[in-house]
Design an enzyme around this catalytic site. Structure first.
Site, PDB file in Angstrom:
ATOM      1  N   ARG A 114      42.284   0.223 -36.584  1.00  0.00           N
ATOM      2  CA  ARG A 114      41.779  -0.482 -37.616  1.00  0.00           C
ATOM      3  C   ARG A 114      41.753  -1.742 -37.116  1.00  0.00           C
ATOM      4  O   ARG A 114      42.474  -2.567 -36.641  1.00  0.00           O
ATOM      5  CB  ARG A 114      42.741  -0.747 -38.765  1.00  0.00           C
ATOM      6  CG  ARG A 114      42.600  -1.424 -39.866  1.00  0.00           C
ATOM      7  CD  ARG A 114      43.452  -1.434 -41.031  1.00  0.00           C
ATOM      8  NE  ARG A 114      43.077  -0.203 -41.637  1.00  0.00           N
ATOM      9  CZ  ARG A 114      43.310   0.005 -43.018  1.00  0.00           C
ATOM     10  NH1 ARG A 114      44.139  -0.952 -43.751  1.00  0.00           N
ATOM     11  NH2 ARG A 114      43.052   0.879 -43.887  1.00  0.00           N
ATOM     12  N   HIS A 141      34.697   2.702 -43.492  1.00  0.00           N
ATOM     13  CA  HIS A 141      36.109   3.288 -43.794  1.00  0.00           C
ATOM     14  C   HIS A 141      35.705   4.910 -43.791  1.00  0.00           C
ATOM     15  O   HIS A 141      36.276   5.569 -44.984  1.00  0.00           O
ATOM     16  CB  HIS A 141      36.686   2.875 -44.980  1.00  0.00           C
ATOM     17  CG  HIS A 141      38.114   2.953 -44.950  1.00  0.00           C
ATOM     18  ND1 HIS A 141      39.020   3.466 -44.209  1.00  0.00           N
ATOM     19  CD2 HIS A 141      38.942   2.544 -46.010  1.00  0.00           C
ATOM     20  CE1 HIS A 141      40.140   3.626 -44.416  1.00  0.00           C
ATOM     21  NE2 HIS A 141      40.206   2.958 -45.461  1.00  0.00           N
ATOM     22  N   GLN A 144      38.755   7.139 -45.196  1.00  0.00           N
ATOM     23  CA  GLN A 144      38.807   7.287 -46.960  1.00  0.00           C
ATOM     24  C   GLN A 144      37.674   8.028 -47.723  1.00  0.00           C
ATOM     25  O   GLN A 144      38.002   8.693 -48.676  1.00  0.00           O
ATOM     26  CB  GLN A 144      38.903   5.825 -47.266  1.00  0.00           C
ATOM     27  CG  GLN A 144      39.189   5.400 -48.954  1.00  0.00           C
ATOM     28  CD  GLN A 144      40.517   5.725 -48.981  1.00  0.00           C
ATOM     29  OE1 GLN A 144      41.399   5.219 -48.548  1.00  0.00           O
ATOM     30  NE2 GLN A 144      40.676   6.786 -50.110  1.00  0.00           N
ATOM     31  N   ASP A 230      36.235  -0.967 -55.446  1.00  0.00           N
ATOM     32  CA  ASP A 230      37.166  -1.412 -54.556  1.00  0.00           C
ATOM     33  C   ASP A 230      37.356  -3.081 -54.789  1.00  0.00           C
ATOM     34  O   ASP A 230      36.747  -3.685 -55.747  1.00  0.00           O
ATOM     35  CB  ASP A 230      36.734  -1.331 -53.162  1.00  0.00           C
ATOM     36  CG  ASP A 230      37.551  -1.617 -52.195  1.00  0.00           C
ATOM     37  OD1 ASP A 230      38.966  -1.725 -52.324  1.00  0.00           O
ATOM     38  OD2 ASP A 230      37.418  -1.270 -50.831  1.00  0.00           O
ATOM     39  N   CYS A 270      40.287   3.272 -53.661  1.00  0.00           N
ATOM     40  CA  CYS A 270      41.186   3.631 -52.412  1.00  0.00           C
ATOM     41  C   CYS A 270      42.134   2.770 -52.103  1.00  0.00           C
ATOM     42  O   CYS A 270      43.128   3.396 -51.317  1.00  0.00           O
ATOM     43  CB  CYS A 270      40.035   3.287 -51.299  1.00  0.00           C
ATOM     44  SG  CYS A 270      39.787   1.384 -50.993  1.00  0.00           S
ATOM     45  N   ARG A 298      44.857  11.599 -48.095  1.00  0.00           N
ATOM     46  CA  ARG A 298      44.533  11.011 -46.953  1.00  0.00           C
ATOM     47  C   ARG A 298      45.422  11.782 -45.868  1.00  0.00           C
ATOM     48  O   ARG A 298      44.916  12.071 -44.733  1.00  0.00           O
ATOM     49  CB  ARG A 298      45.290   9.287 -46.849  1.00  0.00           C
ATOM     50  CG  ARG A 298      44.347   8.315 -47.711  1.00  0.00           C
ATOM     51  CD  ARG A 298      42.885   8.292 -47.097  1.00  0.00           C
ATOM     52  NE  ARG A 298      42.848   7.681 -45.410  1.00  0.00           N
ATOM     53  CZ  ARG A 298      42.988   6.303 -45.362  1.00  0.00           C
ATOM     54  NH1 ARG A 298      43.306   5.644 -46.274  1.00  0.00           N
ATOM     55  NH2 ARG A 298      42.870   6.015 -44.203  1.00  0.00           N
TER      56      ARG A 298
HETATM   57  N1   CP Z   1      42.739   2.602 -48.585  1.00  0.00           N
HETATM   58  C1   CP Z   1      43.588   2.274 -47.664  1.00  0.00           C
HETATM   59  O1   CP Z   1      42.934   2.328 -46.437  1.00  0.00           O
HETATM   60  O2   CP Z   1      44.769   1.815 -47.723  1.00  0.00           O
HETATM   61  P1   CP Z   1      45.685   1.083 -46.705  1.00  0.00           P
HETATM   62  O3   CP Z   1      44.936  -0.420 -46.595  1.00  0.00           O
HETATM   63  O4   CP Z   1      46.757   0.632 -47.411  1.00  0.00           O
HETATM   64  O5   CP Z   1      45.651   1.441 -45.430  1.00  0.00           O
END
Ligand code: CP
Length: 316
Positions: A114, A141, A144, A230, A270, A298
């Site tokens: 990430r 992403h 997700q 989001d 998300c 997830r």
């Molecule tokens: N939706 C998501 O990726 O959550 P986090 O940022 O908590 O990993």
């Protein structure tokens, strides 16, 4: 630059850096596989196809769901997870991504990252001997969106031909939904303030007839099968928070807007969410919301993804 396959001594390595790194057929396989793995999990069935495999998780941004779902997921498949906060590593002190990739991928079987720039992820993957998974970048992403589509299918059946409405910031999630729309044959309707529109040059698709842009968020929700949104300020853009709050003030998913969607429409987010900003509490905590199923999934979808990247297709 296409970076979805690196060539190493042991042959091509599959990465998952963007949604389209999986073909439509592979996505459909993963949705079915995630369903099977979820069933095993719900029945406490021990299943260790990744016995003794090691996943390293490299984070340059905060996370709750991504970290936990990958860590729990690899343990449940029989493997191990190593968490690395990028700022505690030599990457955080300027060691090149290319060198780090060469080293880490000699020690582990799978890498999730990430980070901020998609280009860093691509450079890393180019020099990795093992699969690299995008755990979120500024641009995409994919884990997700793959999960969100699995959740839609689980709740309502095939997504092909359906209308997915995105309300708010055209961020990494919105761009990934656009990639998915062409791959899986649905329409993505996007409603954003004019200065925060989708950047077509950023999309990884050859046709854009699967994308409709409708500025008015109420009109964009009309007859939608799924409404999703989001936060107005994604990670990395915190300095713009106050400006964004003003720009997005009319882009809240409200009960009135959900009422314009189809009667069986779902709401997704998300997470984390800001109730009263991008979504009303009555919507996210209401009967059309599937955000908790979405978050749980997830785990199941990423287990299917890790198994696929390391072992290929499994007989059911
Ligand atoms: N939706 C998501 O990726 O959550 P986090 O940022 O908590 O990993």
């Amino acid at each position: 630059m296409s970076c979805d396959i690196s060539t190493t001594k042991s042959g091509p390595v599959r990465h998952y850096l963007q949604f389209n790194d999986l073909s439509r057929d592979e996505c459909l396989y993963l949705f079915e596989r995630a369903r099977v793995l979820k069933q095993k999990f719900k029945h406490y069935e021990t299943y260790h196809p990744l016995h003794d495999r090691t996943l390293v998780l490299i984070f340059e941004k905060s996370s709750t769901r991504t970290r936990l779902s990958f860590e729990a997921g690899i343990y449940q498949l029989g493997g191990h997870a190593v968490y690395m906060n990028m700022r505690d590593t030599q990457l955080g002190r300027g060691e090149p991504a290319e060198d780090t990739a060469r080293i880490i991928s000699r020690m582990v079987d799978l890498i999730m990252i990430r980070t901020f720039e998609q280009s860093m992820l691509q450079r890393f993957a180019m020099h990795s001997r093992v699969p690299v998974i995008n755990g979120l970048t500024n641009e995409a992403h994919p884990c997700q969106v793959l999960t969100d589509i699995f959740t839609y299918i689980e709740q309502r059946g095939p997504i092909q031909g359906k209308v997915v409405t995105w309300i708010g910031d055209a961020n990494n999630m919105a761009h990934t939904w656009a990639d998915a729309a062409q791959q899986l044959g649905f329409t993505l309707r996007v409603s954003t303030p004019p200065e925060y529109r989708l950047e077509r040059a950023r999309l990884n698709i050859s046709r854009t007839d699967c994308i409709e842009e409708i500025e008015d968020p109420s009109a964009a929700c009309a007859d939608a099968d799924l409404v999703t949104t989001d936060v107005w300020t994604s990670m990395g853009f915190e300095a713009e928070n106050e400006v964004r709050k003003q720009a997005f003030a009319h882009w809240t998913v409200t009960p009135e807007r959900m009422a314009r969607a189809r009667p069986n429409a779902l709401f997704m987010h998300c997470l984390p969410a800001h109730r009263g900003e991008e979504v009303s509490a009555k919507v996210i905590d209401g009967p059309q919301s599937v955000v908790w199923e979405e978050a749980e999934n997830r785990l199941h979808v990423q287990k299917a993804l890790m198994e696929f990247l390391l072992l290929g297709r499994m007989a059911s």
